[in-house]
Scaffold this active site. Structure first.
Site, PDB file in Angstrom:
ATOM      1  N   GLY A  10      16.577  45.105  -2.250  1.00  0.00           N
ATOM      2  CA  GLY A  10      16.552  43.788  -2.884  1.00  0.00           C
ATOM      3  C   GLY A  10      15.802  43.864  -4.196  1.00  0.00           C
ATOM      4  N   CYS A  11      15.199  42.777  -4.579  1.00  0.00           N
ATOM      5  CA  CYS A  11      14.468  42.699  -5.840  1.00  0.00           C
ATOM      6  C   CYS A  11      13.372  43.756  -5.886  1.00  0.00           C
ATOM      7  CB  CYS A  11      13.851  41.310  -5.981  1.00  0.00           C
ATOM      8  SG  CYS A  11      12.766  41.151  -7.400  1.00  0.00           S
ATOM      9  N   PHE A  12      13.367  44.550  -6.945  1.00  0.00           N
ATOM     10  CA  PHE A  12      12.374  45.632  -6.999  1.00  0.00           C
ATOM     11  C   PHE A  12      10.948  45.122  -7.169  1.00  0.00           C
ATOM     12  CE2 PHE A  12      14.473  46.721 -11.368  1.00  0.00           C
ATOM     13  CZ  PHE A  12      13.910  45.629 -12.001  1.00  0.00           C
ATOM     14  N   CYS A  14       9.600  42.901  -5.245  1.00  0.00           N
ATOM     15  CA  CYS A  14       9.136  42.834  -3.855  1.00  0.00           C
ATOM     16  C   CYS A  14       8.851  44.226  -3.309  1.00  0.00           C
ATOM     17  CB  CYS A  14      10.192  42.178  -2.963  1.00  0.00           C
ATOM     18  SG  CYS A  14      10.531  40.456  -3.305  1.00  0.00           S
TER      19      CYS A  14
END
Length: 175
Positions: A10-12, A14
Site C-alpha cells: 500500500g502507501c509507502f 505507512c
C-alpha cells in the site's frame, strides 16, 4: 552484513513508518518497483499506467531480525487479501508484493503466506516477484510520517496502524 527486502504494502508512507521502528533495520527507503518506465515520478506512478508499485527497500541485519520476521510484520501491518487496494488507497500502485531478491527469499515468502492463509482462512493475493529495479521516491516522501505526524492521512491511517503494530510487536521495537 546486511540483507535487503523490497516490499509493496500500500502507501509507502505507512510501510516505511512500520519498518523504521524495528530493531535490526538499518534503513528504509520509499520508492517504486516493477514498472516499465525508467526513473518514474510519483505523479507518473499515480496515473496507474507505469506498472510500478509503491514499495519500501528495507535494509536489515539478519543476525538481529531475519527475513521471515520481516515478512510476518509485513503481513500483520497491511491487508494481503485485497487486490490492488489498502483501505481507501486503490490502484495497481498499492498492490501487495514481495520483490524476492533470491530463491531463499521466495521460499520463505511462500512459507509465510501459507502460514497466514492457514491461520486466517483467507486467500493471500500478495504477488511474489523477482528482484526488479528499485527507483527511489522523491525526497519529500522520505521519513514522511516522522516529519508530518499531524497531517490528516498520517493521523487517520498511519497513527492507528503504528499503535496496533507497536502493541503487537513490542519485543521487536528499536530502543
Amino acid at each position: 552484513m546486511s540483507e535487503t527486502a523490497i516490499l509493496g504494502g500500500g502507501c509507502f508512507w505507512c510501510t516505511e513508518s512500520v519498518f523504521q521502528s524495528l530493531r535490526g533495520v538499518a534503513s528504509v527507503e520509499p520508492g517504486y518497483s516493477g514498472g516499465h518506465v525508467e526513473n518514474p515520478s510519483y505523479e507518473q506512478v499515480c496515473t496507474k499506467t507505469t506498472g510500478h508499485i509503491e514499495v519500501v527497500r528495507v535494509r536489515f541485519d539478519p543476525e538481529v531480525i531475519d527475513f521471515e520476521t520481516i515478512l510476518q510484520v509485513f503481513f500483520a501491518t497491511h491487508d494481503p487479501t485485497t487486490l490492488d487496494r489498502q483501505g481507501a488507497d486503490v490502484g495497481p500502485q498499492y498492490a501487495s508484493a514481495i520483490f524476492c531478491q533470491d530463491e531463499r527469499q521466495k521460499d520463505i515468502a511462500q512459507k509465510v503466506i501459507a502460514q497466514f492463509e492457514a491461520e486466517t482462512g483467507e486467500r493471500v493475493v500478495t504477488r511474489l516477484l523477482g528482484a526488479e529495479r528499485f527507483w527511489p521516491a522523491e525526497s519529500y516522501h522520505r521519513d514522511y510520517y516522522l516529519r508530518n505526524p499531524n497531517q490528516g492521512y498520517c493521523q487517520a491511517v498511519i497513527s492507528p496502524k503504528l499503535a496496533k503494530f507497536r502493541k503487537r510487536y513490542a519485543a521487536l521495537l528499536a530502543a
